[in-house]
Design a protein around this motif. Structure first.
Motif, PDB file in Angstrom:
ATOM      1  N   SER A 309       0.839  -1.194   0.000  1.00 48.06           N
ATOM      2  CA  SER A 309       0.000   0.000   0.000  1.00 48.06           C
ATOM      3  C   SER A 309       0.882   1.255   0.000  1.00 48.06           C
ATOM      4  CB  SER A 309      -0.932   0.003   1.214  1.00 48.06           C
ATOM      5  OG  SER A 309      -1.873   1.053   1.119  1.00 48.06           O
ATOM      6  N   SER A 310       0.256   2.394   0.311  1.00 49.47           N
ATOM      7  CA  SER A 310       0.952   3.667   0.179  1.00 49.47           C
ATOM      8  C   SER A 310       0.581   4.624   1.302  1.00 49.47           C
ATOM      9  CB  SER A 310       0.597   4.312  -1.169  1.00 49.47           C
ATOM     10  OG  SER A 310       1.141   5.600  -1.291  1.00 49.47           O
ATOM     11  N   PHE A 311       1.495   5.534   1.578  1.00 46.46           N
ATOM     12  CA  PHE A 311       1.224   6.701   2.414  1.00 46.46           C
ATOM     13  C   PHE A 311       1.420   7.920   1.532  1.00 46.46           C
ATOM     14  CE2 PHE A 311       2.307  10.251   5.128  1.00 46.46           C
ATOM     15  CZ  PHE A 311       1.495  10.098   6.242  1.00 46.46           C
ATOM     16  N   SER A 312       0.475   8.837   1.552  1.00 48.36           N
ATOM     17  CA  SER A 312       0.601  10.041   0.731  1.00 48.36           C
ATOM     18  C   SER A 312       0.382  11.274   1.582  1.00 48.36           C
ATOM     19  CB  SER A 312      -0.385  10.023  -0.440  1.00 48.36           C
ATOM     20  OG  SER A 312      -1.715   9.882   0.019  1.00 48.36           O
ATOM     21  N   ALA A 313       1.207  12.274   1.342  1.00 45.19           N
ATOM     22  CA  ALA A 313       1.073  13.569   2.009  1.00 45.19           C
ATOM     23  C   ALA A 313       0.792  14.625   0.946  1.00 45.19           C
ATOM     24  CB  ALA A 313       2.343  13.918   2.777  1.00 45.19           C
ATOM     25  N   HIS A 314      -0.267  15.383   1.161  1.00 44.74           N
ATOM     26  CA  HIS A 314      -0.695  16.409   0.211  1.00 44.74           C
ATOM     27  C   HIS A 314      -0.511  17.771   0.881  1.00 44.74           C
ATOM     28  CE1 HIS A 314      -2.609  13.104  -2.045  1.00 44.74           C
ATOM     29  NE2 HIS A 314      -3.005  12.683  -0.849  1.00 44.74           N
ATOM     30  N   PHE A 315       0.285  18.613   0.271  1.00 47.50           N
ATOM     31  CA  PHE A 315       0.628  19.896   0.870  1.00 47.50           C
ATOM     32  C   PHE A 315       0.031  21.055   0.072  1.00 47.50           C
ATOM     33  CE2 PHE A 315       4.172  16.975   1.729  1.00 47.50           C
ATOM     34  CZ  PHE A 315       4.232  17.026   3.121  1.00 47.50           C
ATOM     35  N   VAL A 316      -0.645  21.964   0.763  1.00 48.50           N
ATOM     36  CA  VAL A 316      -1.022  23.250   0.180  1.00 48.50           C
ATOM     37  C   VAL A 316       0.099  24.224   0.495  1.00 48.50           C
ATOM     38  CG1 VAL A 316      -2.699  25.136   0.153  1.00 48.50           C
ATOM     39  CG2 VAL A 316      -3.481  22.783   0.487  1.00 48.50           C
ATOM     40  N   LEU A 317       0.620  24.904  -0.528  1.00 47.91           N
ATOM     41  CA  LEU A 317       1.813  25.719  -0.370  1.00 47.91           C
ATOM     42  C   LEU A 317       1.513  27.217  -0.455  1.00 47.91           C
ATOM     43  CD1 LEU A 317       4.197  23.729  -2.762  1.00 47.91           C
ATOM     44  CD2 LEU A 317       3.901  23.418  -0.295  1.00 47.91           C
ATOM     45  N   LYS A 318       2.351  27.987   0.212  1.00 47.62           N
ATOM     46  CA  LYS A 318       2.306  29.431   0.035  1.00 47.62           C
ATOM     47  C   LYS A 318       2.687  29.762  -1.405  1.00 47.62           C
ATOM     48  CE  LYS A 318       3.703  30.435   4.821  1.00 47.62           C
ATOM     49  NZ  LYS A 318       4.772  31.019   5.676  1.00 47.62           N
ATOM     50  N   GLU A 319       2.061  30.762  -1.935  1.00 52.91           N
ATOM     51  CA  GLU A 319       2.320  31.122  -3.322  1.00 52.91           C
ATOM     52  C   GLU A 319       3.684  31.789  -3.478  1.00 52.91           C
ATOM     53  OE1 GLU A 319      -0.911  33.512  -4.668  1.00 52.91           O
ATOM     54  OE2 GLU A 319      -2.297  31.824  -4.813  1.00 52.91           O
ATOM     55  N   GLY A 320       4.328  31.457  -4.596  1.00 54.15           N
ATOM     56  CA  GLY A 320       5.558  32.134  -4.960  1.00 54.15           C
ATOM     57  C   GLY A 320       6.782  31.750  -4.165  1.00 54.15           C
ATOM     58  N   VAL A 321       6.788  30.571  -3.534  1.00 54.09           N
ATOM     59  CA  VAL A 321       7.930  30.158  -2.714  1.00 54.09           C
ATOM     60  C   VAL A 321       8.686  28.985  -3.336  1.00 54.09           C
ATOM     61  CG1 VAL A 321       8.685  29.324  -0.455  1.00 54.09           C
ATOM     62  CG2 VAL A 321       6.808  30.972  -0.605  1.00 54.09           C
ATOM     63  N   ILE A 322       7.957  27.916  -3.687  1.00 55.07           N
ATOM     64  CA  ILE A 322       8.584  26.701  -4.210  1.00 55.07           C
ATOM     65  C   ILE A 322       8.530  26.717  -5.737  1.00 55.07           C
ATOM     66  CG2 ILE A 322       8.567  24.183  -4.235  1.00 55.07           C
ATOM     67  CD1 ILE A 322       9.248  25.377  -1.532  1.00 55.07           C
TER      68      ILE A 322
END
Length: 515
Positions: A309-322
């Motif tokens: 199976s799997s582990f997934s992490a979903h990130f909402v990011l600040k704009e204009g950083v990454i």
């Protein structure tokens, strides 16, 4: 004809075909059969159709649960033709990925190895990294095409073909024969998260069928893969079929050698001439009843070894950083560990990850979301196995589970921060999924990613036919044939060919999509 009332709509309960489960295989089969004039009904237990195509939204950002990119969708290619016949190809919002669709990285190396679209491009991008290995790389892309050519439906052909020795060896054995360069081997197998390879078992043909279509062409689904299931449901309904949510089938009624009805948890009954299960065969056989199958068949299906199976992490990011990366990244801490992803050491987790980003609409060139996935054995979450949590059946698994997820997310962030030091401060919100999430939402045993593990040492025992011993009960989905968007679509065609007989359906698809 019997009707029941659902809101303001009258709903048939007698059909030609009832399909249990609305994953891609079930929906594709539903449309294929509805195009033949069959009265088709799809029953889905969850709030959302689509199985692994499901998406979810947080902070107005859309995240995919299972489909992060798709291959074979350029005009004239196999999935393009199948989707065209299903009536959805021209309705999908797609974006072609860059020439290099995947990057493969190892350990603390700053070097990233490219996997490129197009066979010639694929070779030419790798040669600068492995100037002495041109022959091996060219041999590899040629072997992919040879093996894929041995599977008729992959190429919209009928009949059977004689298999080459390449289809009878493991993926690990293949790469051992191909080259003595351990780094090149690892690069070519770097995306094996796509099939959860096992050193001793996984056949090379699984690798070839999975990877080849991405080399042919790679696309992202803008706004998520759920658009595929939504378009299929629309096609089905336009053809007079029904797709009904919140209908969890719990029992198949067997009489006179056939299935004549399924019953849902809500007590509703649906009658049909033909039944197709898009639920795991193990579950389906239990719902029908052990007594209606030969013990050797029932036990074989129940005891199949499943993929991890799997582990997934979903990130909402600040704009204009990454900075936005339009390609996927596959990372492995050690080249030697990638050959059996499920055998990781818990203390060292994650020993690999797949990373995918989406680009901010208001901040071009920067990512607004990031998804990171790694393998995870079910045993890590086994202590919460009696819990269940979905939109339909909400439940709090407890503080211990929340703490477990937070610890895993932090470990992922630590690993990602080696490459992107600014990432931890760029995260606005995090949402994590574990094997329990995949089990509850997708319906797979222990949340397994790709169904039964194909075993090159005992291929017949690890294979499931779309036909069962009950003449009007069929299987469809990733447990039958191959997994993935392309594999499951082809499997749906194979199941419908069994129902409709002969090569009639395939000939129709070929004639309608010839270019």
């Amino acid at each position: 004809m019997v009707f029941i009332s659902i809101g303001k709509r009258m709903q048939r309960t007698e059909y030609d075909v009832v399909i249990v489960g609305s994953g891609l295989g079930g929906l594709a089969a539903a449309v294929l059969l509805a195009k033949e004039g069959k009265r088709v009904c799809v029953l889905e237990k969850n709030n959302q159709f689509g199985g692994n195509l499901q998406t979810f939204s947080r902070r107005k950002k859309v995240f995919d649960t299972g489909v992060h990119y798709i291959g074979g969708l350029s005009k004239g290619q196999n999935l393009y033709r199948y989707f065209s016949y299903l009536g959805i190809m021209d309705k999908l919002n797609l974006s072609a990925m860059p020439e290099v669709f995947d990057w493969v990285r190892f350990g603390d190396q700053s070097k990233a190895y490219p996997l490129a679209q197009g066979y010639t491009n694929f070779v030419n991008h790798l040669i600068p990294f492995f100037p002495e290995e041109r022959t091996a790389i060219e041999r590899y892309v040629a072997d992919l095409q040879i093996v894929c050519g041995e599977f008729p439906l992959y190429n919209l052909e009928e009949g059977t073909k004689r298999r080459s020795p390449l289809s009878e060896i493991s993926v690990y054995a293949y790469f051992e024969r191909l080259t003595s360069n351990s780094t090149l081997r690892a690069v070519l197998a770097g995306a094996n998260f796509l099939y959860a390879g096992d050193t001793e078992k996984t056949p090379f043909y699984v690798h070839a069928l999975t990877i080849n279509s991405y080399i042919q062409s790679s696309f992202r689904c803008l706004n998520g893969g759920s658009q595929i299931s939504k378009q299929l449901v629309r096609q089905l309904r336009a053809l007079g079929g029904d797709a009904i949510r919140h209908q969890e089938v719990v029992h198949y009624n067997y009489a006179n050698g056939r299935i004549n009805m399924v019953e849902t948890k809500e007590g509703k009954q649906y009658q049909a001439d033909v039944f197709i299960s898009n639920v795991e065969p193990q579950t389906t056989l239990k719902q029908v009843g052990r007594e209606f199958f030969r013990p050797v068949y029932f036990d074989r299906i129940q005891n199949l070894h499943l993929t991890v199976s799997s582990f997934s992490a979903h990130f909402v990011l600040k704009e204009g950083v990454i900075p936005y990366l339009p390609s996927n990244t596959y990372y492995h801490t050690d080249k030697a560990l990638l050959w059996n992803l499920a055998a990781y050491d818990e203390d060292q987790w994650p020993t690999m990850y797949m990373l995918s980003m989406t680009e901010g609409k208001d901040t071009p060139g920067f990512a607004d979301t990031l998804t990171c996935l790694s393998v995870m054995r079910f045993e890590e979450v086994k202590r919460w196995k009696l819990s269940k949590n979905t939109v339909v059946q909400e439940s709090d698994r407890g503080e211990g589970y929340a703490k477990f997820k937070a610890q895993k997310v932090n470990k992922m962030l630590d690993k990602l921060a080696v490459e992107w030091p600014e990432l931890p401060r760029a995260v606005l919100d995090t949402y994590a999924s574990t094997p329990l999430s995949y089990r509850d939402y997708i319906g797979t045993s222990d949340g397994n990613l790709y169904g039964p593990q194909k075993d090159v040492n005992d291929e017949m025992q690890s294979r499931i036919s779309p036909k069962t011993k009950i003449p009007n009960l069929y299987f469809v989905g990733q447990s039958v044939g191959m997994h993935g968007v392309l594999g499951v679509t082809i499997g749906a065609v194979a199941t419908c060919m069994e129902i409709l007989g002969g090569s009639y359906l395939l000939n129709k698809i070929k004639k309608a999509t010839d270019v």
